[in-house]
Enzyme design. Structure first.
Site, PDB file in Angstrom:
ATOM      1  N   TYR A  60       0.828  -1.219   0.000  1.00  0.00           N
ATOM      2  CA  TYR A  60       0.000   0.000   0.000  1.00  0.00           C
ATOM      3  C   TYR A  60       0.859   1.264   0.000  1.00  0.00           C
ATOM      4  O   TYR A  60       0.440   2.291  -0.547  1.00  0.00           O
ATOM      5  CB  TYR A  60      -1.003  -0.033   1.171  1.00  0.00           C
ATOM      6  CG  TYR A  60      -2.086  -1.051   0.894  1.00  0.00           C
ATOM      7  CD1 TYR A  60      -3.091  -0.786  -0.028  1.00  0.00           C
ATOM      8  CD2 TYR A  60      -2.064  -2.305   1.487  1.00  0.00           C
ATOM      9  CE1 TYR A  60      -4.053  -1.724  -0.343  1.00  0.00           C
ATOM     10  CE2 TYR A  60      -3.030  -3.259   1.184  1.00  0.00           C
ATOM     11  CZ  TYR A  60      -4.013  -2.969   0.269  1.00  0.00           C
ATOM     12  OH  TYR A  60      -4.967  -3.912  -0.049  1.00  0.00           O
ATOM     13  N   HIS A 113     -14.684   0.348  -0.650  1.00  0.00           N
ATOM     14  CA  HIS A 113     -13.490  -0.426  -0.280  1.00  0.00           C
ATOM     15  C   HIS A 113     -12.488   0.407   0.520  1.00  0.00           C
ATOM     16  O   HIS A 113     -11.334   0.005   0.664  1.00  0.00           O
ATOM     17  CB  HIS A 113     -12.814  -1.009  -1.528  1.00  0.00           C
ATOM     18  CG  HIS A 113     -13.596  -2.142  -2.145  1.00  0.00           C
ATOM     19  ND1 HIS A 113     -13.342  -2.633  -3.403  1.00  0.00           N
ATOM     20  CD2 HIS A 113     -14.629  -2.877  -1.664  1.00  0.00           C
ATOM     21  CE1 HIS A 113     -14.194  -3.624  -3.677  1.00  0.00           C
ATOM     22  NE2 HIS A 113     -14.991  -3.774  -2.636  1.00  0.00           N
ATOM     23  N   GLY A 184     -15.825   0.669 -15.882  1.00  0.00           N
ATOM     24  CA  GLY A 184     -14.489   0.126 -15.654  1.00  0.00           C
ATOM     25  C   GLY A 184     -14.353  -0.840 -14.492  1.00  0.00           C
ATOM     26  O   GLY A 184     -13.427  -0.727 -13.703  1.00  0.00           O
ATOM     27  N   GLU A 212     -13.893  -3.703 -22.506  1.00  0.00           N
ATOM     28  CA  GLU A 212     -14.304  -5.086 -22.777  1.00  0.00           C
ATOM     29  C   GLU A 212     -15.554  -5.412 -21.968  1.00  0.00           C
ATOM     30  O   GLU A 212     -15.826  -4.764 -20.951  1.00  0.00           O
ATOM     31  CB  GLU A 212     -13.170  -6.057 -22.429  1.00  0.00           C
ATOM     32  CG  GLU A 212     -12.705  -5.949 -20.999  1.00  0.00           C
ATOM     33  CD  GLU A 212     -11.297  -6.481 -20.766  1.00  0.00           C
ATOM     34  OE1 GLU A 212     -10.717  -7.088 -21.662  1.00  0.00           O
ATOM     35  OE2 GLU A 212     -10.807  -6.280 -19.643  1.00  0.00           O
ATOM     36  N   ALA A 228     -13.129   4.785 -20.743  1.00  0.00           N
ATOM     37  CA  ALA A 228     -14.073   5.683 -20.071  1.00  0.00           C
ATOM     38  C   ALA A 228     -13.837   7.151 -20.439  1.00  0.00           C
ATOM     39  O   ALA A 228     -14.787   7.896 -20.679  1.00  0.00           O
ATOM     40  CB  ALA A 228     -13.964   5.496 -18.559  1.00  0.00           C
TER      41      ALA A 228
HETATM   42  P1  OAD Z   1     -10.367  -5.067 -12.338  1.00  0.00           P
HETATM   43  O1  OAD Z   1      -8.897  -4.910 -12.498  1.00  0.00           O
HETATM   44  O2  OAD Z   1     -10.896  -6.405 -11.986  1.00  0.00           O
HETATM   45  O3  OAD Z   1     -11.110  -4.603 -13.670  1.00  0.00           O
HETATM   46  C1  OAD Z   1     -10.787  -3.404 -14.294  1.00  0.00           C
HETATM   47  C2  OAD Z   1     -11.775  -3.196 -15.410  1.00  0.00           C
HETATM   48  O4  OAD Z   1     -11.510  -1.933 -15.998  1.00  0.00           O
HETATM   49  C3  OAD Z   1     -11.690  -4.241 -16.521  1.00  0.00           C
HETATM   50  O5  OAD Z   1     -12.981  -4.715 -16.824  1.00  0.00           O
HETATM   51  C4  OAD Z   1     -11.118  -3.470 -17.717  1.00  0.00           C
HETATM   52  O6  OAD Z   1     -11.672  -3.898 -18.954  1.00  0.00           O
HETATM   53  C5  OAD Z   1     -11.604  -2.063 -17.397  1.00  0.00           C
HETATM   54  N1  OAD Z   1     -10.808  -0.967 -17.987  1.00  0.00           N
HETATM   55  C6  OAD Z   1      -9.483  -0.953 -18.289  1.00  0.00           C
HETATM   56  N2  OAD Z   1      -9.136   0.233 -18.815  1.00  0.00           N
HETATM   57  C7  OAD Z   1     -10.260   0.987 -18.851  1.00  0.00           C
HETATM   58  C8  OAD Z   1     -10.572   2.318 -19.289  1.00  0.00           C
HETATM   59  N3  OAD Z   1      -9.649   3.133 -19.807  1.00  0.00           N
HETATM   60  N4  OAD Z   1     -11.857   2.745 -19.167  1.00  0.00           N
HETATM   61  C9  OAD Z   1     -12.822   1.940 -18.646  1.00  0.00           C
HETATM   62  N5  OAD Z   1     -12.572   0.681 -18.225  1.00  0.00           N
HETATM   63  C10 OAD Z   1     -11.326   0.216 -18.317  1.00  0.00           C
HETATM   64  O7  OAD Z   1     -10.838  -3.964 -11.261  1.00  0.00           O
HETATM   65  P2  OAD Z   1     -12.200  -3.851 -10.454  1.00  0.00           P
HETATM   66  O8  OAD Z   1     -13.326  -4.475 -11.182  1.00  0.00           O
HETATM   67  O9  OAD Z   1     -12.334  -2.450 -10.034  1.00  0.00           O
HETATM   68  O10 OAD Z   1     -10.838  -4.969  -4.332  1.00  0.00           O
HETATM   69  O11 OAD Z   1     -11.871  -4.742  -9.196  1.00  0.00           O
HETATM   70  C11 OAD Z   1     -12.802  -4.816  -8.162  1.00  0.00           C
HETATM   71  C12 OAD Z   1     -12.100  -5.048  -6.859  1.00  0.00           C
HETATM   72  O12 OAD Z   1     -11.271  -6.198  -6.976  1.00  0.00           O
HETATM   73  C13 OAD Z   1     -11.139  -3.960  -6.455  1.00  0.00           C
HETATM   74  O13 OAD Z   1     -11.767  -2.886  -5.799  1.00  0.00           O
HETATM   75  C14 OAD Z   1     -10.194  -4.670  -5.575  1.00  0.00           C
HETATM   76  C15 OAD Z   1      -9.972  -5.882  -6.441  1.00  0.00           C
HETATM   77  O14 OAD Z   1      -9.457  -7.006  -5.920  1.00  0.00           O
HETATM   78  C16 OAD Z   1     -10.135  -4.966  -3.189  1.00  0.00           C
HETATM   79  O15 OAD Z   1      -8.956  -4.685  -3.122  1.00  0.00           O
HETATM   80  C17 OAD Z   1     -10.960  -5.327  -1.997  1.00  0.00           C
END
Ligand code: OAD
Length: 245
Positions: A60, A113, A184, A212, A228
């Site tokens: 962190y 979170h 995202g 995606e 986004a």
């Molecule tokens: P992920 O890393 O799982 O997913 C990121 C998403 O963002 C993917 O679907 C990508 O396609 C999308 N993405 C990438 N670039 C982008 C852009 N320029 N514009 C829009 N979308 C884009 O992250 P989260 O879904 O946020 O939790 O993950 C959820 C949680 O899992 C997090 O908060 C974290 C993690 O483990 C904890 O730490 C508790």
């Protein structure tokens, strides 16, 4: 083209790591993702903190350091525009622990979170409150202890196996929203992955924005593929245009 918002609409926005990607904050999954270089059980669980608090704080602290040099992108600014348009009929729930939404000017915001730049006591029964903290702790000896109870201090972040913050307020907003906009997020981490289904069951229209399809894409009425920061300026214009255009 997306249907314009009306005076009756209430919008719930859910953001994930993708909304900050164009600001230079890495996402979790996928190539170059944060979980690629780390086993998440080693840095993002209460058990990890118990056995290797130094490793957890290094992870962190590295993210805190990187956060100093990132700024909101057009996607964060677009969400402020919609908030100004809808006022109290707008609610933003983010899974992100960065501060880019508030830096852009978002006010009706819930960090489910937690926040990267806050620290709290690791003892659950301790009544001390989380506090703003930007410092880096790179070794076991540097990790401070709670002035009230003496336990180690930890990041004020929800780890795997813990209950996310502010869930009462979030569920209430999901119950009343008529439009859910998700941006995202990969749609694999609960409970956020189920928000679209909950809102949909209540009759809300659901829109997803990202490069995606998310894992829960079947619950969305519209999936707008793209980054986004590129998609939102156009989408927000469509949503905020007068109903007769
Ligand atoms: P992920 O890393 O799982 O997913 C990121 C998403 O963002 C993917 O679907 C990508 O396609 C999308 N993405 C990438 N670039 C982008 C852009 N320029 N514009 C829009 N979308 C884009 O992250 P989260 O879904 O946020 O939790 O993950 C959820 C949680 O899992 C997090 O908060 C974290 C993690 O483990 C904890 O730490 C508790």
């Amino acid at each position: 083209m997306s249907k314009p918002l009306t005076q009756q609409d209430r919008m719930f926005v859910l953001t994930g790591a993708g909304v900050s990607a164009e600001s230079g904050v890495p996402t979790f999954r996928g190539a170059g993702g944060l979980w690629r270089g780390h086993r998440m059980e080693e840095v993002a669980t209460p058990q990890a903190f118990q056995s290797r608090p130094d490793l957890v704080w290094q992870f962190y602290s590295e993210r805190r350091k990187r956060a100093e040099s990132v700024f909101p992108n057009p996607a964060h600014h677009c969400l402020v525009q919609i908030e100004e348009f809808l006022g109290d009929r707008f609610f933003l729930c983010t899974q992100n622990v960065d501060s880019l939404h508030e830096q852009a000017g978002s006010r009706r915001l819930a960090h489910m979170h937690g926040r990267l730049m806050q620290t709290r006591c690791s003892r659950q029964s301790c009544r001390s409150t989380p506090f703003a903290d930007e410092r880096l702790y790179l070794s076991r000896a540097e990790i401070p202890t709670c002035p009230q109870c003496g336990a180690l201090l930890r990041p004020d972040i929800c780890w795997f196996g813990e209950v996310p913050f502010l869930m009462d307020r979030i569920f209430e907003q999901l119950r009343v929203c008529t439009v859910l906009l998700s941006i995202g997020t990969s749609g694999v981490v609960e409970p956020a992955a189920s928000f679209v289904r909950m809102a949909h069951l209540n009759g809300a229209r659901a829109i997803y924005v990202g490069p995606e399809e998310p894992a829960n894409s079947m619950f969305f009425d519209e999936v707008v593929l793209g980054n986004a920061g590129e998609v939102l300026p156009r989408l927000v214009k469509e949503l905020m245009r007068p109903a007769d255009q």
